[in-house]
Design an enzyme around this catalytic site. Sequence first.
Site, short mmCIF file in Angstrom:
data_model
loop_
_atom_site.label_atom_id
_atom_site.label_comp_id
_atom_site.label_asym_id
_atom_site.label_seq_id
_atom_site.Cartn_x
_atom_site.Cartn_y
_atom_site.Cartn_z
N LYS A 91 -6.89 13.15 5.61
CA LYS A 91 -6.18 12.05 6.26
C LYS A 91 -6.14 12.33 7.76
CE LYS A 91 -3.88 8.28 4.85
NZ LYS A 91 -4.25 7.40 3.72
N LYS A 194 -1.35 -9.11 0.43
CA LYS A 194 -2.76 -9.14 0.03
C LYS A 194 -2.96 -8.67 -1.41
CE LYS A 194 -4.53 -6.79 3.47
NZ LYS A 194 -5.57 -6.17 4.32
N VAL A 195 -2.33 -7.55 -1.77
CA VAL A 195 -2.49 -7.03 -3.14
C VAL A 195 -1.64 -7.82 -4.12
CG1 VAL A 195 -2.13 -5.02 -4.63
CG2 VAL A 195 -3.06 -4.71 -2.32
N HIS A 197 -0.47 -10.86 -4.21
CA HIS A 197 -0.83 -12.23 -4.61
C HIS A 197 -2.04 -12.22 -5.54
CE1 HIS A 197 -4.09 -12.73 -1.51
NE2 HIS A 197 -4.51 -13.65 -2.35
#
Length: 364
Positions: A91, A194-195, A197
Site C-alpha cells: 500500500k 457506486k458499489v 447501488h
Amino acid sequence: MTDVNGAPADVLHTLFHSDQGGHEQVVLCQDRASGLKAVIALHSTALGPALGGTRFYPYASEAEAVADALNLARGMSYKNAMAGLDHGGGKAVIIGDPEQIKSEELLLAYGRFVASLGGRYVTACDVGTYVADMDVVARECRWTTGRSPENGGAGDSSVLTSFGVYQGMRAAAQHLWGDPTLRDRTVGIAGVGKVGHHLVEHLLAEGAHVVVTDVRKDVVRGITERHPSVVAVADTDALIRVENLDIYAPCALGGALNDDTVPVLTAKVVCGAANNQLAHPGVEKDLADRGILYAPDYVVNAGGVIQVADELHGFDFDRCKAKASKIYDTTLAIFARAKEDGIPPAAAADRIAEQRMAEARPRP
C-alpha cells in the site's frame, strides 16, 4: 530494507515498533519540486508482487501516515491471499490534501518512485486517487492498474465489487439457512454509492426485499424512483433496527460494527462492501454471542482487487467475473473452518490466508 535517511524520530519509532510488524520493505519518498511526500509499504511478496492502492490523505503527521501504510499493506496481503491472487500485499500513502496539492507533476514524481521498485509493488486507486490519476502515474510506471479503458485499463471496479459481496451473501444464506437463494430475504444496505447501488440491482433481480439508507438523500431518492419496491429509512441507526432484517450490508464507512450498533442489530447476517467493519477485535465475538454470522469484509469485497490484478494481463470482464464468483466458495470454506476450529469467521479467514502465504515459495 527500509530507507530511513533523514526520517524524523517518531517515524522511525512507528516503523520499528508498530504492532503491524513483519513488513519486507518501507520506502519514504520525497520530491521537493512537486511537494510529494509519500510512503510505500510492502508487507509480503511471498505470493508475488505486492498489490495495493495509493491513498492520498491529509495525515496529521508523517508517523500517522507510516502507521496507516503499514496497516493497509498488511491487510492487502490477507485480501490478496484470500482472493486467490498471485500477489502479495502493499500500500502507498501520499501525505497532503489532494484538493490542495495534487498535481500532474506530483503524480509523475510518485510514479517514478513506484517504478524504482522494479515491479515489487503494483499500485492502483484508493481514497483520494482516481482512474485519471492512475493514467498519469502510468506515464512513469508500467506497474500501475486501475487505469481508464482508453489507456488500457478496466475502469470502474464497483460492478465486480458488488458482485463479490452478493456472492458472499449467498454463501452466508447457504451456511445459515441451507439454501443460497436470497428470494424473500430482507437485506438492509447502508451506503448506496457506486458499489451499493449495484448490490441493490443484484438483490432485486433475485427477488429480495431491499431497505436502504445513505447520507446523500438525492442518491436514495434516485434508487427509490427507479425501484419503487425499495424502502428507504432515515439513517443507519434506523436500518439496523428494521424488524425481520435478514442481512445487514455496511457499504459506506468503516467501524460500522461497534459497541453501540451490535447490541441493537436485528440482522442474522452481516455481509457488506465497507472496509474495516469491525471497530475493534472484540466486536466479532459480540456478534457471535448474539448468533449473528459475519462474512469477513476483506474476503467478500475482493471483486475490485480481482479486477485490477486481471488488468495486468489484459482485462477480460468475463474472466474476472468467473474469479469473483469463487468468493461464494471461499466464504463457505471460511464458515466451515470457523466451525471446525471453534473461532469467529474473521479469525478463520486470517488462518487460511496465513497458511497460503506460509506455503508459498519464498521470493528474493
